[in-house]
Design a protein around this motif. Sequence first.
Motif, short mmCIF file in Angstrom:
data_model
loop_
_atom_site.label_atom_id
_atom_site.label_comp_id
_atom_site.label_asym_id
_atom_site.label_seq_id
_atom_site.Cartn_x
_atom_site.Cartn_y
_atom_site.Cartn_z
N VAL A 5 0.84 -1.34 0.04
CA VAL A 5 0.16 -0.02 -0.09
C VAL A 5 0.98 1.11 0.01
CG1 VAL A 5 -1.75 1.32 1.20
CG2 VAL A 5 -1.84 -1.11 1.13
N VAL A 38 -2.77 5.97 -2.38
CA VAL A 38 -3.50 5.77 -1.34
C VAL A 38 -3.31 6.62 -0.47
CG1 VAL A 38 -3.94 3.98 0.56
CG2 VAL A 38 -3.76 3.04 -1.98
N ASP A 96 -7.54 -4.79 -10.33
CA ASP A 96 -6.86 -5.87 -9.91
C ASP A 96 -7.16 -6.76 -10.86
OD1 ASP A 96 -5.12 -7.72 -8.24
OD2 ASP A 96 -6.98 -8.41 -7.26
N MET A 121 -8.92 -0.88 -1.45
CA MET A 121 -7.49 -0.66 -0.90
C MET A 121 -7.65 -0.03 0.36
SD MET A 121 -5.70 -2.46 -2.87
CE MET A 121 -4.22 -2.06 -2.20
N PRO A 144 -11.59 -4.01 3.02
CA PRO A 144 -10.38 -3.64 2.34
C PRO A 144 -9.74 -5.19 1.95
CG PRO A 144 -10.54 -2.12 3.96
CD PRO A 144 -11.56 -3.28 4.41
N GLY A 145 -9.37 -5.04 0.71
CA GLY A 145 -8.75 -6.44 0.15
C GLY A 145 -9.83 -7.10 -0.60
#
Length: 271
Positions: A93, A99, A123, A130, A145-146
Amino acid sequence: MTEKATGTESRREASRAEGGVQSIMRALTILDRLAECDDGLTLTELAKSVALPPSSAHRILTTLQRQRFVRFEPATMSWLVGVQAFVVGNAFVRSRDMVPLAVPHMRRLMTKTGETVNFFMLDGEEVMCMAQIQSQQMVRAISRPGGGVEMHRSAAGKAILAHMEEEDIVGIVERNGLPRYTEHTIVTTDALRLELANIRQRGFAVDNEEFSLGLRCIAAPIFDEAGTVHAAISLAGPASRITENRIDALGEMVALCGKIVTSEIGGRARR
């Protein structure tokens, strides 16, 4: 040393190297499985999910535990992702300048609108959350997130799709289809093309309960220095608060945030 002995030693070296690669792949697979489960997995569950004997899975887990990549919770007899995995992931990150540069502007957008603000990045053929600034409202939209989301049913995904090359859009649709998730999901290529044209014209995308009933999202693209879109700012909240009458006003605020972040990273919109 004889030629025969040298050959035997070479085979042993190759075998050890192959075994080392296999162990690394198994460890990474275990980390991937644990990352998918917020509550962790027992040894039996984890071993079954990665198709390993429990003894082998336990040996890998204890090695990862020593390096703090996983941790064991005695109360539930479960294994979970450890703090070192976060440290390594957070390094990625940090390596993406967008970000940290976007977060202050996301926080201001959340304060102005009262709704959750997310930062999504492309992605592969999905968009992944993110970073997130959560709303302070009792009822709020939360994206872990993710987590990855198909592009055609998310505001962030459509904001990025709208600025991709036609052949890339066609390829994504051909490979993944346009599966329906709600009665509002776009499921035909003609409807998707019309939607993407509207997004380019007004500067922001809307997920009008296409991802989940009762949820609306508004997203705007973030351009890099080449005028390419790999990321988007997204505002998310219940449809009862993000009403159709508010979409244009909120959309302008989200679009402005996207333009500010684009400027912060030295990006530029394509003409």
